[in-house]
Design a protein around this motif. Structure first.
Motif, PDB file in Angstrom:
ATOM      1  N   UNK A  49       0.867  -1.169   0.000  1.00 35.75           N
ATOM      2  CA  UNK A  49       0.000   0.000   0.000  1.00 35.75           C
ATOM      3  C   UNK A  49       0.908   1.225   0.000  1.00 35.75           C
ATOM      4  N   UNK A  50       0.323   2.428  -0.047  1.00 31.55           N
ATOM      5  CA  UNK A  50       1.219   3.560  -0.104  1.00 31.55           C
ATOM      6  C   UNK A  50       0.586   4.911   0.147  1.00 31.55           C
ATOM      7  N   UNK A  51       1.417   5.812   0.632  1.00 34.90           N
ATOM      8  CA  UNK A  51       1.046   7.217   0.754  1.00 34.90           C
ATOM      9  C   UNK A  51       1.270   7.823  -0.629  1.00 34.90           C
ATOM     10  N   UNK A  52       0.238   7.766  -1.446  1.00 39.56           N
ATOM     11  CA  UNK A  52       0.367   8.118  -2.864  1.00 39.56           C
ATOM     12  C   UNK A  52      -0.940   8.631  -3.440  1.00 39.56           C
ATOM     13  N   UNK A  53      -2.019   7.877  -3.239  1.00 40.36           N
ATOM     14  CA  UNK A  53      -3.268   8.202  -3.914  1.00 40.36           C
ATOM     15  C   UNK A  53      -3.821   9.555  -3.481  1.00 40.36           C
ATOM     16  N   UNK A  54      -3.616   9.918  -2.219  1.00 40.71           N
ATOM     17  CA  UNK A  54      -4.163  11.202  -1.797  1.00 40.71           C
ATOM     18  C   UNK A  54      -3.419  12.369  -2.425  1.00 40.71           C
ATOM     19  N   UNK A  85       2.259   8.203   8.028  1.00 39.26           N
ATOM     20  CA  UNK A  85       2.949   6.989   7.601  1.00 39.26           C
ATOM     21  C   UNK A  85       2.746   5.876   8.618  1.00 39.26           C
ATOM     22  N   UNK A  86       2.722   6.212   9.903  1.00 37.40           N
ATOM     23  CA  UNK A  86       2.438   5.194  10.917  1.00 37.40           C
ATOM     24  C   UNK A  86       1.050   4.594  10.714  1.00 37.40           C
ATOM     25  N   UNK A  87       0.099   5.420  10.328  1.00 29.20           N
ATOM     26  CA  UNK A  87      -1.263   4.932  10.052  1.00 29.20           C
ATOM     27  C   UNK A  87      -1.231   3.884   8.937  1.00 29.20           C
ATOM     28  N   UNK A  88      -0.466   4.159   7.893  1.00 32.49           N
ATOM     29  CA  UNK A  88      -0.359   3.210   6.781  1.00 32.49           C
ATOM     30  C   UNK A  88       0.386   1.947   7.213  1.00 32.49           C
ATOM     31  N   UNK A  89       1.425   2.098   8.027  1.00 38.01           N
ATOM     32  CA  UNK A  89       2.145   0.924   8.523  1.00 38.01           C
ATOM     33  C   UNK A  89       1.214   0.037   9.353  1.00 38.01           C
ATOM     34  N   UNK A  96      -1.875  -4.948   9.853  1.00 37.17           N
ATOM     35  CA  UNK A  96      -3.141  -5.587  10.212  1.00 37.17           C
ATOM     36  C   UNK A  96      -3.659  -6.487   9.099  1.00 37.17           C
ATOM     37  N   UNK A  97      -3.390  -6.102   7.849  1.00 40.76           N
ATOM     38  CA  UNK A  97      -4.007  -6.808   6.726  1.00 40.76           C
ATOM     39  C   UNK A  97      -3.021  -7.588   5.862  1.00 40.76           C
ATOM     40  N   UNK A 102     -14.733  -3.698   3.633  1.00 38.53           N
ATOM     41  CA  UNK A 102     -13.798  -4.751   4.020  1.00 38.53           C
ATOM     42  C   UNK A 102     -14.157  -6.108   3.433  1.00 38.53           C
ATOM     43  N   UNK A 103     -15.440  -6.321   3.130  1.00 39.48           N
ATOM     44  CA  UNK A 103     -15.804  -7.606   2.530  1.00 39.48           C
ATOM     45  C   UNK A 103     -15.198  -7.742   1.134  1.00 39.48           C
ATOM     46  N   UNK A 104     -15.201  -6.663   0.348  1.00 36.71           N
ATOM     47  CA  UNK A 104     -14.575  -6.702  -0.974  1.00 36.71           C
ATOM     48  C   UNK A 104     -13.057  -6.653  -0.875  1.00 36.71           C
ATOM     49  N   UNK A 105     -12.555  -5.910   0.104  1.00 35.20           N
ATOM     50  CA  UNK A 105     -11.113  -5.794   0.300  1.00 35.20           C
ATOM     51  C   UNK A 105     -10.481  -7.148   0.604  1.00 35.20           C
ATOM     52  N   UNK A 106     -11.267  -8.073   1.089  1.00 33.66           N
ATOM     53  CA  UNK A 106     -10.743  -9.393   1.421  1.00 33.66           C
ATOM     54  C   UNK A 106     -10.088 -10.058   0.218  1.00 33.66           C
TER      55      UNK A 106
END
Length: 709
Positions: free
Chosen positions: A301-306, A345-349, A354-355, A583-587
């Protein structure tokens, strides 16, 4: 490795002016001839001409051309058959089986020698020029390569404009005769672009004849040479190679002995054969590294899309200019919108940990973004110095505690000289801080000024960067670089490229709904693309009220792209807070594999739809993805690829009946079934939609109560 090499099966008399080469399965036939001293080739599929007699040769600068006046010195015929295992890929084993013809030519008037090596596979032809060591041709400059691809009619073509600097265009589907009239519309703005002709297009070029034959023209093993485009004569439907020039107009600097890249032509009555072809990889050299244990597929994942949507910025401060050597960034006033800050960045980490995501890409972490683009600035980044609000060591340690790594970002702003100036220090910096993968970028015009992204000089740089990265055990994902030509076989730390119009353009006005039904037939022929799928929020104004762009896709199709857009490097592009609503689709993104034992094409028609099934490497799990164009369709597939006698848990992520990429893109449904190899599926695909399927081998008790499909 199982290798069988039968060399020199027969010697062809040196007086021969015509020679036939037949593919191992006897479906394709290539004929070589000298016509009045001009070398030509011709290609047929099951007796039907695909490429009419087409000439070969070069225009050279300041010396006699290598176009005519040739005689045959010798020919050699060979058969080759091996099976090799890629470090990562769409298949765990690849068969390299071809018949070869080497034609040795002499230009009698100049006493110069040029060889042409043809390799005919079951699905297509590869050929290259070879210049042996000789007295009368050592150093020479190419003015133009004059390779022809003479087509048999006004075929349907899936094309983007020929351009020395970018491939970031939507595809146009048209007849060959319509290319010039549609070119102006096809050329859309880009940060760096140099279109060169009303009839110039890029490879890989996908074509379809009126009688249903699929043809693909590309190149393989682009090394120390300029990228090839194709220039069309609309009256004769003959394409001629068009090399990218350098700053002074020359197209190639050669020193014999030397080979050119391979020119490739694939042909089949089945579109899926084009998608599954391994010609491009097989025409590259074998693995260059002894140890590849450090090269691993990555889901990130990444700090990018925003930043892409305009919600946040790469820059730390809003100032008109900075000089790295003079600016005290600690004393700049932060703009409050800088995304690459420690807390975020900690939020993304945390989300990655978690996932189950291995890495977190962080763009905008390093100083210099205030005036990075469009300034023709040489010393633009140092790739070493973080902004004041980015705790480099603290985030490194925090990620390590969570079992996650950060992914480095090196934007060069097109300043190749500056990147090479800092490269060793930047790669060592990565090693010191536990980074093992880098996303590099080449946005903007190239420095040295006048050079192009796809010229010989820049092509040499891209490979230099990959090989240098390997010295530090670093994987490379290069954006805005030249499109790939199978070099990942030789240098598998080249785990991805962009080199096409990716998901980011969904935030810049949107991609055409058929875009992902064409890219696997074109851009992906040369290697994997970091397409960055997973956009669940289609309305960009949700992130940035000033951005009215719309992503032309349903959520179900975004899931499918993890299967149809092959890459060992897959990003979940959207924001964590968006995924937390679905989250159901993210699975499915969490579950889907990255590396494959086997890939098959269940359905395919360029510009309309593609359905892939892939078996996860080392496991008995399968994943299916279907991407659909703007028309509603029904997909019909069988599960006969599953093991006989076994039952599986299938989870289907599909468009709802009222889904539509513009009107109702978030409408999806999830269903579970038990399936076996006798199961079949008839599934609705919405306009701009599709579906994704996971098929997991589980204990029988987990199948209780499920409906059999």
């Amino acid at each position: 490795m199982n290798k069988l090499f039968l060399s020199l099966l027969c010697m062809i008399p040196i007086c021969a002016l015509s020679q036939e080469l037949v593919s191992p399965n006897s479906q394709l036939t290539m004929n070589f001839e000298l016509e009045n001293g001009v070398p030509t080739y011709q290609l047929s599929l099951e007796g039907k001409e695909i490429i009419k007699p087409s000439s070969l040769g070069f225009e050279l600068k300041d010396i006699e051309n290598l176009l005519d006046g040739f005689s045959v010195v010798d020919t050699e015929s060979t058969t080759y058959d091996e099976t090799w295992r890629p470090v990562w890929g769409e298949q765990s084993e690849i068969r390299n089986h071809y018949k070869e013809l080497l034609v040795k030519l002499k230009q009698d008037a100049t006493d110069r020698y040029m060889n042409i090596r043809f390799r005919l596979f079951d699905e297509g032809l590869g050929f290259r020029y070879e210049f042996p060591e000789q007295a009368n041709l050592i150093y020479f400059v190419i003015s133009e390569e004059k390779t022809e691809f003479a087509l048999t009619g006004d075929h349907k073509a899936f094309w983007i404009p020929g351009d020395y600097d970018t491939q970031e265009y939507d595809y146009t589907t048209s007849k060959l005769s319509e290319i010039s009239s549609l070119m102006n519309k096809a050329i859309t703005p880009n940060a760096s672009q140099t279109p060169f002709s009303k009839t110039g297009v890029q490879t890989a070029l996908m074509l379809k004849t009126d009688d249903g034959i699929y043809i693909n023209i590309h190149e393989a093993a682009l090394v120390e040479y300029a990228c090839m485009h194709l220039e069309l004569d609309e009256d004769t439907f003959v394409f001629e190679s068009h090399l990218t020039p350098d700053a002074v107009g020359n197209k190639g600097y050669m020193q014999a002995p030397r080979n050119t890249p391979w020119r490739t032509i694939m042909a089949s009555k089945n579109a899926g054969d084009i998608l599954l072809s391994t010609i491009t990889l097989n025409l590259n050299e074998p693995l260059a590294y002894e140890d590849t244990s450090w090269i691993k597929p990555v889901k990130y994942i990444g700090v990018w899309w925003e930043m892409i949507t305009g919600k946040s910025t790469w820059a730390y401060a809003d100032v008109p200019s900075v000089k790295l050597e003079d600016t005290d960034f600690e004393n700049l006033t932060p703009n409050g919108k800088h995304a690459a800050n420690t807390g975020k960045v900690k939020r993304y980490i945390d989300f990655a940990a978690e996932h189950g995501f291995a890495q977190v890409l962080v763009e905008g972490w390093n100083v210099g973004w205030e005036d990075w683009i469009g300034k023709s600035k040489d010393y633009v980044f140092d790739f070493l110095t973080p902004y004041p609000d980015f705790d480099l060591e603290g985030l490194r340690d925090y990620a390590a505690q969570k079992g996650v790594r950060l992914m480095m970002h090196h934007e060069t702003s097109g300043s190749i000289r500056n990147y090479e100036r800092h490269m060793d220090a930047a790669y060592q910096f990565m090693v010191n801080h536990n980074y093992n993968a880098v996303k590099s970028g080449y946005v903007g015009n190239i420095i040295p000024r006048g050079e192009y992204h796809y010229g010989q000089w820049a092509v040499n740089h891209y490979l230099y960067a990959v090989k240098k990265a390997a010295e530090y055990k670093i994987m490379v994902n290069a954006h805005e670089a030249v499109r790939p030509t199978g070099l990942s076989r030789t240098y598998p730390n080249l785990v991805g490229n962009e080199s096409a119009r990716g998901t980011e353009f969904e935030a810049f006005g949107g991609n055409n709904p058929d875009h992902t039904t064409i890219l696997p037939f074109t851009r992906l022929i040369g290697g994997p693309m970091d397409y960055t799928p997973g956009v669940f929020e289609q309305d960009m104004s949700v992130h940035n009220p000033t951005n009215n762009s719309w992503a032309n896709t349903t959520i179900a199709r975004q899931l499918a792209l993890y299967v149809t857009m092959y890459s060992p490097l897959q990003m979940a592009a959207d924001l964590p807070e968006v995924y937390e609503k679905h989250m159901d689709a993210f699975q499915f993104i969490k579950d889907v594999g990255l590396d494959w034992d086997k890939s098959i094409v269940l359905e395919a028609e360029p510009g309309d739809y593609i359905t892939y099934a892939r078996k996860e490497k080392g496991k008995n799990n399968w994943f299916v993805g279907r991407t659909n164009d703007e028309k509603p369709r029904t997909s019909n597939i069988s599960f006969d690829f599953l093991d006989d006698g076994k039952e599986y848990l299938m989870t289907l992520y599909a468009d709802a009946k009222d889904a539509h990429y513009r009107k109702n893109p978030k409408a999806y449904q999830i269903a579970k079934y038990k399936v076996n190899r006798k199961s079949k599926l008839n599934q609705f695909c919405a306009p701009g939609g599709g579906y994704a399927i996971s098929i997991i081998e589980v204990d029988k008790d987990k199948l209780k109560g499920l409906k059999r499909l």
